[in-house]
Design a protein around this motif. Structure first.
Motif, short mmCIF file in Angstrom:
data_model
loop_
_atom_site.label_atom_id
_atom_site.label_comp_id
_atom_site.label_asym_id
_atom_site.label_seq_id
_atom_site.Cartn_x
_atom_site.Cartn_y
_atom_site.Cartn_z
N ALA A 1 -1.57 -1.07 -6.68
CA ALA A 1 -2.28 -0.38 -7.76
C ALA A 1 -1.41 -0.46 -9.01
CB ALA A 1 -2.62 1.04 -7.36
N ALA A 2 -1.14 0.64 -9.69
CA ALA A 2 -0.39 0.53 -10.95
C ALA A 2 1.12 0.65 -10.74
CB ALA A 2 -0.87 1.59 -11.93
N ASP B 1 -2.34 -6.41 -5.14
CA ASP B 1 -3.22 -5.45 -5.79
C ASP B 1 -3.15 -4.06 -5.13
OD1 ASP B 1 -4.52 -7.18 -3.69
OD2 ASP B 1 -6.03 -5.60 -3.81
N LYS C 1 0.84 -1.21 0.00
CA LYS C 1 0.00 0.00 0.00
C LYS C 1 0.87 1.26 0.00
CE LYS C 1 -3.58 2.69 0.62
NZ LYS C 1 -4.51 2.97 -0.46
#
Ligand SMILES: Nc1nc2c(c(=O)[nH]1)N[C@H]1C(S)=C(S)[C@@H](COP(=O)(O)OP(=O)(O)OC[C@H]3O[C@@H](n4cnc5c(=O)[nH]c(N)nc54)[C@H](O)[C@@H]3O)O[C@H]1N2
Ligand SMILES: Nc1nc2c(c(=O)[nH]1)N[C@H]1C(S)=C(S)[C@@H](COP(=O)(O)OP(=O)(O)OC[C@H]3O[C@@H](n4cnc5c(=O)[nH]c(N)nc54)[C@H](O)[C@@H]3O)O[C@H]1N2
Ligand SMILES: [Mo]
Length: 704
Positions: A376-377, A373, A137
């Motif tokens: 993110a990108a 995930d 994160k």
């Protein structure tokens, strides 16, 4: 949990747990608790692999847990870096300050923050679950966790298709066992039980190891080759198997890829050629090949209908361990050794084949636990944990990215265990580096922390475990409440996540919920709750009919995947970076394998175990000692271009000529001169997997 009445007064509880340590055995543990205090840990008699017995060191787990030097409250540095001077602070003050410091760095570039963790606990929950979510994160640098098994793991993946192999219990039925690069009695005791059963039933045991280890003492033969020459030995064995036609042609045709090419290469490795490289005699190689080839060929031969059980056969089994892959050519050596069973069709038997690691058998739900995930990108850079010495000293650059400004260390002691300590120490000593260490004790690494955060031990938290030496999943229930202010790693990262405003519900998952996520539906959690372990359903002879998890489904002597990376698709002997006898200044090869009563650098501060190990020692062969005027007990200086380490000499035939053994891994601050063997080791990497080369290290030794 079972309640046992010891007497009318004292009521004790037994709690099912799992040994958390980095060891292939992953034992099932029973902790006896009286009035909230863990009074005893023992092996679970109901778990077949543990068989009611723990090793000496883990039997002392309560001594470690209740150690007077346990860190039980957050500590903040008050002296210079490395001086080890701290004062207690509240959790709130520590976490608030840490969060603010990380937030400020992340605002510039989160990749300047590096997690550093390994296998202080092998638990899937207290390892990379909430911690991984937190760093994903945040967008922190990723860590390549290579320090142990990267070369061998990659060798297995390229050859067999995964970290898979024989089931450990069937070693008991083998007729020949090669124990290759493993001191099983010290580091894989519960495998040794199976090997010993085979020995009692008439099997021949052969140990292949530069050191005359406790295990070598108990084998019928010991081949003391030079470190980093295992690939040459394996090729010469193939040479002999070919020359004598001790081959299972049917197996080779059906279930392997690249045989013609491997055959041609092996034929260039005569026993004479290999013997000169390995520092052994050609006759030793011929005898080993006969044992391996002739016995097995007698039972399976070219027959197409040999059954997996092969009653009456002579299955040949190889137990490799990671000792042989901590050298430049470690990946190729593992590829070659993992190829051997296919030549003689040993895989046809459940007691034939090879085992280095079984970890790939487990259906670990890595993505569910770690949540990639959350990146993110973003695709943060990856830092190799082996080269932390160099990388902490690197400036920002286009090539490297931002300089490392913060390190969060958990489940690891890099200042003691990473190679080329002088650089590691220099990096950790940087005044502009912000370091947080989650620990049980004030280790060499914790000495350099800005904050030390007290972590719980295995007796105090939930976890689940896979294993790399057997095929049972285990559950660990907390036996006692956390001591003092200690918190599980998971909880520390949850609280940091909250302070950084990470709102995803996955940061709220409880440890028990994480335990349930770890294997998904593949393991029945009710079974884990009830008996503490659950056996995976796996075939008894997994590759009796090929079915390797490689792209081709075959045992890949030739790897298309490696060829595509521009590497040799075919395994070969890759010499050491620092090959013995080539350098005038540093003529001795040093290996630094595990000490029996320590677990890497864990347990070194447990006095009863340290008393057994005594002190840091260098084993040196009588010839090499005599040439240097060294006697047992002398203080010696071991040195090379990277540094110098003082310890006491033990003149012993456990060392072969030309090779010295510095058993590890001592805490630096408990050594004679504040160093350990890693003062001498290098940051050079292996041929495959970018792993460490701890045992590829030349030194000179001098009497002080
Ligand atoms: N008691 C104890 N148990 C441990 C550990 C510990 O520190 N202490 N460490 C744990 C860890 S982290 C791991 S990864 C596992 C496995 O850890 P490993 O390090 O594989 O442990 P060993 O089985 O002791 O195997 C090392 C053996 O390989 C030998 N060796 C060194 N160089 C070579 C070489 O070039 N060729 C060959 N053939 N042999 C070589 C050494 O002399 C030693 O006897 O064990 C775990 N178990
Ligand atoms: N010279 C030389 N160097 C080596 C090796 C060698 O053979 N020779 N072996 C290498 C190998 S194979 C390995 S695997 C590495 C091992 O390196 P590490 O994985 O760093 O292993 P340890 O030295 O045991 O340090 C683990 C630390 O984690 C802490 N810990 C345990 N449980 C927990 C927990 O639940 N929470 C937190 N926060 N901390 C915990 C322990 O107190 C301990 O200080 O060392 C490598 N270094
Ligand atoms: Mo390891």
């Amino acid at each position: 949990m079972t309640h046992i009445a010891l007497s009318d007064e004292v009521h004790a509880t037994q709690v099912l747990g799992a040994c958390p340590h980095d060891c292939p055995d992953t034992c099932s543990m029973l902790t006896t608790v009286q009035n909230g205090v863990a009074v005893k840990v023992q092996g679970n008699p109901a778990h077949p692999h543990t068989d009611g017995a723990l090793c000496t060191k883990v039997s002392r787990y309560t001594e470690r847990t209740y150690h007077p030097e346990r860190i039980l409250q957050p500590l903040k540095r008050v002296g210079p870096k490395g001086a080890g001077q701290f004062e207690p602070v509240s959790w709130d003050a520590a976490l608030t300050d840490i969060a603010a410091r990380l937030q400020a760095i992340a605002a510039r570039d989160p990749q300047a923050i590096l997690p550093y963790s390994y296998a202080g606990t092998m638990g899937l929950v207290q390892g990379e679950s909430i911690a991984a979510r937190f760093f994903n994160k945040l967008g922190a640098s990723q860590l390549a966790r290579t320090i142990c098994a990267a070369a061998g793991g990659e060798g297995l993946v390229q050859t067999l298709g995964g970290k898979v192999g024989m089931r450990v219990e069937f070693f008991a039925e083998a007729k020949l066992i090669l124990i290759w690069g493993s001191n099983s009695i010290a580091s894989n005791l519960h495998f040794w039980r199976y090997a010993n059963a085979a020995k009692r039933a008439g099997a021949k045991l052969i140990c292949i190891d530069p050191r005359k280890s406790e295990t070598a003492d108990k084998c019928h033969e010991h081949i003391a080759l030079l470190p980093g020459t295992d690939g040459a030995l394996a090729l010469a064995l193939m040479h002999e198997l070919i020359q004598n036609d001790w081959l299972d042609h049917d197996y080779l045709t059906r279930y392997t890829l690249g045989w013609e090419a491997l055959r041609a290469r092996a034929l260039t490795w005569s026993p004479e050629r290999a013997a000169a490289v390995c520092g052994i005699t050609p006759e030793q190689i011929r005898v080993l090949a006969r044992d391996y080839g002739a016995g097995a060929a007698a039972s399976s031969g070219a027959s197409t209908n040999a059954s997996a059980q092969a009653p009456g056969g002579s299955p040949a089994a190889i137990r490799m361990n990671y000792g042989l892959q901590r050298v430049h050519g470690g990946g190729n050596a593992v590829r070659l050794i993992a190829s051997l069973p296919a030549l003689i069709g040993a895989w046809r038997h459940r007691a034939g084949g090879v085992l280095l690691s079984s970890s790939g058998t487990f259906p670990v739900q890595k993505a569910a636990l770690q949540r990639p995930d959350l990146l993110a990108a973003r695709t943060p850079r990856t830092v190799n944990m082996v080269t932390i010495g160099n990388d902490l000293l690197r400036q920002s650059s286009a090539d490297f990215g931002p300089a490392i400004e913060a390190m969060i260390v958990y489940n690891s002691n890099p200042v003691a265990v990473a190679p080329e300590s002088a650089k590691v120490v220099q990096g950790f000593a940087r005044d502009d580096l912000f370091t947080v260490v989650l620990e049980h004790f004030q280790t060499d690494t914790a000495d350099y922390a800005d904050y030390i955060l007290p972590a719980t031990t295995q007796l105090e938290h939930w976890d689940v475990h896979s294993s790399y030496g057997h095929t049972d999943a285990l559950l660990n229930r907390p036996a006692i409440a956390p001591l003092g202010g200690a918190k599980p790693n998971t909880q520390i990262f949850r609280e940091l996540a909250a302070r950084l405003g990470f709102a995803e519900p996955c940061f709220q998952d409880s440890d028990e919920a994480l335990c349930r996520q770890a294997f998904g539906d593949a393991v029945d959690f009710e079974v884990l709750l009830a008996q503490g372990f659950a056996t995976l359903q796996t075939p008894e002879a997994p590759f009796a009919q090929g079915q390797f998890p490689t792209p081709s489904g075959k045992c890949e002597f030739f790897s298309e995947r490696l060829a595509k990376q521009g590497l040799d698709g075919l395994p070969d002997h890759v010499p050491n970076h620092e090959a013995a006898h080539t350098s005038g200044d540093y003529p001795l090869a040093m290996i630094s394998p595990p000490a029996r009563n320590f677990l890497n650098s864990t347990f070194v501060n447990v006095k009863s175990l340290r008393d057994i190990e005594g002190e840091p020692l260098l084993e040196i062969h009588p010839q090499d000692a005599a040439a240097r005027g060294i006697a047992s007990g002398d203080t010696v200086r071991v040195f090379n271009g990277r540094g110098s380490h003082s310890c006491h000499a033990r003149v012993s035939e456990r060392a072969r000529p030309g090779v010295v053994n510095g058993l590890g891994i001592w805490w630096r601050k408990l050594g004679l001169d504040g160093t350990n063997v890693n003062q001498l080791t290098s940051q050079k990497l292996t041929d495959l997997g970018h792993g460490p080369t701890f045992y590829d290290c030349l030194v000179e030794v001098q009497r002080v």
